[in-house]
Design an enzyme around this catalytic site. Structure first.
Site, mmCIF file in Angstrom:
data_model
loop_
_atom_site.group_PDB
_atom_site.id
_atom_site.type_symbol
_atom_site.label_atom_id
_atom_site.label_comp_id
_atom_site.label_asym_id
_atom_site.label_seq_id
_atom_site.Cartn_x
_atom_site.Cartn_y
_atom_site.Cartn_z
ATOM 1 C CE LYS A 113 26.600 13.464 -15.331
ATOM 2 N NZ LYS A 113 25.871 12.589 -16.261
ATOM 3 C CE LYS A 200 34.423 14.111 -17.704
ATOM 4 N NZ LYS A 200 33.544 13.009 -17.947
ATOM 5 C CE LYS A 203 28.199 13.862 -24.891
ATOM 6 N NZ LYS A 203 27.474 12.629 -24.581
HETATM 7 P P1 AMP Z 1 29.696 11.141 -21.793
HETATM 8 O O1 AMP Z 1 30.078 12.330 -22.596
HETATM 9 O O2 AMP Z 1 29.845 11.397 -20.335
HETATM 10 O O3 AMP Z 1 28.389 10.527 -22.203
HETATM 11 O O4 AMP Z 1 30.804 10.038 -22.088
HETATM 12 C C1 AMP Z 1 30.779 9.135 -23.182
HETATM 13 C C2 AMP Z 1 32.094 8.388 -23.295
HETATM 14 O O5 AMP Z 1 33.145 9.313 -23.605
HETATM 15 C C3 AMP Z 1 32.532 7.675 -22.027
HETATM 16 O O6 AMP Z 1 33.177 6.467 -22.382
HETATM 17 C C4 AMP Z 1 33.492 8.610 -21.402
HETATM 18 O O7 AMP Z 1 34.430 7.954 -20.590
HETATM 19 C C5 AMP Z 1 34.169 9.240 -22.613
HETATM 20 N N1 AMP Z 1 34.598 10.597 -22.311
HETATM 21 C C6 AMP Z 1 33.803 11.647 -21.971
HETATM 22 N N2 AMP Z 1 34.525 12.760 -21.755
HETATM 23 C C7 AMP Z 1 35.825 12.413 -21.958
HETATM 24 C C8 AMP Z 1 37.069 13.113 -21.886
HETATM 25 N N3 AMP Z 1 37.125 14.420 -21.597
HETATM 26 N N4 AMP Z 1 38.192 12.439 -22.163
HETATM 27 C C9 AMP Z 1 38.153 11.136 -22.486
HETATM 28 N N5 AMP Z 1 37.027 10.409 -22.563
HETATM 29 C C10 AMP Z 1 35.872 11.015 -22.312
#
Ligand code: AMP
Ligand code: TRP
Length: 340
Positions: A113, A200, A203
């Site tokens: 980031k 991955k 967002k």
């Molecule tokens: P975030 O979008 O980074 O706030 O992630 C929120 C939750 O979603 C966390 O538990 C991440 O590990 C999970 N997560 C985010 N992106 C992915 C992805 N591409 N695949 C699986 N889990 C994800």
């Protein structure tokens, strides 16, 4: 034995996508039956990168509404907004003062980031995993269900609890904090981008077509899948390292159709992309339809959502303040918390 406690959270930045659902929230729903579950919208984390106030407010509400739409039941789980429980910020400070700087500099997500932010990296971005540790440790969580990408942050939370708090301020018989365990499910733990099967789904990817958001309308889902990156080979398969897109999209189909990996792999082994993509699009649309319908009805009654979040805040604060007092006492602070 008391019921094991679970805590998890997602940042209210933009729309939640399939990775968030399959990697995290879907697991939360199942855990509600057997565990004492706490799910927060981690809005204090969302301001570690530049943000727009009006958008933060809207995203915080919509993320909470999506939790409920995905099947989180406020009668079974405590659903709350992180910033409404001040103990998170307070424990975050105490943990900051015992966490070595170089533990944070090692965090992969920070490095990634920070690279994107250029000169504009806030102290908060570096400190983010300490706040996350506070989120978890405040609730004496036994298990933290998250996607694979959060494993390193969980290890940090464990190290802070064990090496920096318990071993300095507690005893073996009377640990100050419970040391949590990660809970990372294999299937869906890593959903990859539609435009690059080696990255991955995220967002923060500037390319909207790289992800399917839970609230995308059916036409948009179909369009994104139609455009998704493919390869020149016929037939879908798992575990061919030269074909990351095939692995990812077949994985999505296996999960969302409910067929499972083996059945999906044999069903799609002889299928060309031209036949597979419409099948996948329809499967995704149908899997998201009930979530989207529930979301619309929750958003139509904002007063009810406010009531759910106020009740969640009160329940969460009771647990969190008790832990905060315990940590403060162990560190030598005089007793007494400001209360209204
Ligand atoms: P975030 O979008 O980074 O706030 O992630 C929120 C939750 O979603 C966390 O538990 C991440 O590990 C999970 N997560 C985010 N992106 C992915 C992805 N591409 N695949 C699986 N889990 C994800
Ligand atoms: N850092 C997590 C993410 O980006 C979100 C998060 C913050 C979290 N606090 C948490 C997840 C506590 C689980 C438990 O996904």
């Amino acid at each position: 034995m008391s019921t094991p406690r679970v805590l998890s959270g997602v940042q209210p930045t933009g729309s939640l996508h399939l990775g968030n659902w399959l990697g995290a929230i879907r697991n939360w729903v199942d855990l509600q039956q057997s565990h004492d579950t706490f799910f927060c919208v981690v809005d204090l984390h969302a301001v570690t990168v530049p943000h727009d106030p009006a958008q933060l407010a809207a995203d915080t509400r919509s993320t909470a509404a999506l939790y409920l739409a995905c099947g989180i039941d406020p009668n079974q789980s405590t659903v709350f907004v992180q910033s409404q429980v001040s103990a998170h910020a307070e424990l975050g400070w105490l943990l900051n003062c015992v966490t070595p700087l170089n533990w944070l500099e090692r965090m992969i997500q920070f490095k990634e980031k920070a690279l994107k932010q250029g000169d504009n990296v806030s102290v908060g971005l570096l400190d983010y995993p300490v706040l996350m540790a506070a989120d978890i440790l405040l609730y004496d969580a036994d298990l933290v269900p998250v996607g694979e990408d959060q494993k390193q942050h969980l290890e940090l939370a464990r190290d802070i609890a064990q090496q920096r708090i318990n071993s300095r301020f507690g005893s073996d018989e009377q640990p100050v904090l419970k040391v949590p365990k990660p809970m990372i499910l294999k299937d869906g733990a890593r959903v990859m981008s539609l435009t690059d099967g080696t990255a991955k789904m995220s967002k923060s990817d500037p390319n909207e077509s790289s992800r399917i958001n839970l609230l995308d309308p059916p036409e948009l889902i179909t369009k994104k899948i139609k455009r998704a990156k493919t390869d020149p080979q016929m037939g879908l398969e798992f575990d061919n390292s030269e074909r990351p897109e095939a692995d990812n999209l077949l994985g999505l189909y296996a999960l969302l159709s409910g067929a499972g990996r083996e059945a999906a792999a044999s069903e799609c082994a002889g299928m060309g992309w031209g036949k597979f993509k419409p099948l996948l699009a329809e499967t995704v649309v149908e899997a998201l339809r009930p979530v989207q319908e529930r979301y619309q009805s929750i958003q139509a009654d904002p007063a009810e959502l406010d009531r759910v979040l106020a009740a969640g805040r009160d329940r969460a604060a009771t647990v969190a303040n008790t832990t905060l007092e315990r940590v403060k006492a162990s560190m030598g602070f005089l007793p007494g918390t400001a209360r209204s």
